[in-house]
Design a protein around this motif. Structure first.
Motif, short mmCIF file in Angstrom:
data_model
loop_
_atom_site.label_atom_id
_atom_site.label_comp_id
_atom_site.label_asym_id
_atom_site.label_seq_id
_atom_site.Cartn_x
_atom_site.Cartn_y
_atom_site.Cartn_z
N GLU A 220 -30.67 17.58 -26.20
CA GLU A 220 -29.67 16.87 -25.39
C GLU A 220 -28.73 17.86 -24.70
O GLU A 220 -28.36 17.67 -23.54
N GLN A 221 -28.33 18.90 -25.41
CA GLN A 221 -27.45 19.90 -24.81
C GLN A 221 -28.15 20.64 -23.67
O GLN A 221 -27.55 20.85 -22.60
N LEU A 222 -29.39 21.03 -23.89
CA LEU A 222 -30.12 21.72 -22.83
C LEU A 222 -30.34 20.80 -21.64
O LEU A 222 -30.18 21.22 -20.49
N ASP A 223 -30.70 19.56 -21.90
CA ASP A 223 -30.91 18.60 -20.82
C ASP A 223 -29.63 18.36 -20.03
O ASP A 223 -29.66 18.24 -18.80
N ALA A 224 -28.51 18.29 -20.73
CA ALA A 224 -27.23 18.07 -20.05
C ALA A 224 -26.91 19.22 -19.11
O ALA A 224 -26.44 19.01 -17.99
N TRP A 225 -27.17 20.43 -19.53
CA TRP A 225 -26.90 21.59 -18.68
C TRP A 225 -27.82 21.59 -17.46
O TRP A 225 -27.43 21.97 -16.36
N GLN A 226 -29.05 21.12 -17.66
CA GLN A 226 -30.03 21.14 -16.58
C GLN A 226 -29.92 19.94 -15.63
O GLN A 226 -30.57 19.92 -14.60
N ALA A 227 -29.09 18.98 -15.97
CA ALA A 227 -28.94 17.81 -15.11
C ALA A 227 -28.44 18.22 -13.73
O ALA A 227 -27.54 19.03 -13.60
N VAL A 228 -29.05 17.64 -12.74
CA VAL A 228 -28.67 17.94 -11.36
C VAL A 228 -27.45 17.10 -11.00
O VAL A 228 -27.49 15.87 -11.08
N PRO A 229 -26.35 17.75 -10.63
CA PRO A 229 -25.13 17.00 -10.31
C PRO A 229 -25.28 16.20 -9.02
O PRO A 229 -26.07 16.54 -8.15
N THR A 230 -24.52 15.13 -8.94
CA THR A 230 -24.56 14.30 -7.73
C THR A 230 -23.40 14.58 -6.80
O THR A 230 -23.43 14.18 -5.65
#
Length: 136
Positions: A78-88
């Motif tokens: 979850e932490q890695l995915d959160a960092w990799q999320a593309v901001p809007t």
């Protein structure tokens, strides 16, 4: 967006002249991972699909680094995915031809994918804590 000018400028240096972790003699995994993630997010944000081979190679190497980080640290998926999320909420100017980030992204496109893959192989060859420093 997470891309900072310092990190973006550092990606060129790090890809070509990565420093070793002073304790292990190995490059710091989180440093390379962070740079690859930011480049991949930039490609996604700016819809740079004409560079799909490069972006696919980044994604594949990020996935390999993700597994290393998860195996060798307390980070969660979850932490890695959160960092990799593309901001809007990205300033559209970042994608314009001539923008600093566009020039930086384009400057790494000539980096051979085979060399990127080989560097990732070397980077992940020895299990150890995934440090971020020294990065640049």
């Amino acid at each position: 967006m997470h891309i900072s000018l310092a990190m973006a400028l550092g990606c060129i240096v790090t890809l070509a002249h990565a420093q070793d972790d002073i304790h292990t003699g190995q490059r710091p995994v989180l440093c390379a991972w962070g740079i690859y993630v930011e480049l991949a997010k930039y490609g996604e944000i700016c819809k740079l699909d004409e560079n799909r081979d490069f972006l696919d190679a980044l994604d594949a190497n990020i996935a390999r680094m993700d597994e290393f980080i998860l195996r060798n640290s307390d980070f969660t998926r979850e932490q890695l995915d959160a960092w990799q999320a593309v901001p809007t909420d990205v300033d559209a100017d970042i994608c314009e031809a001539g923008s600093e980030m566009r020039m930086i992204f384009e400057s790494v496109l000539d980096y051979p994918i085979e060399q990127m893959n080989a560097q990732t192989d070397e980077l992940l060859a020895v299990d150890r804590p995934p440090l971020a420093d020294p990065c640049l």
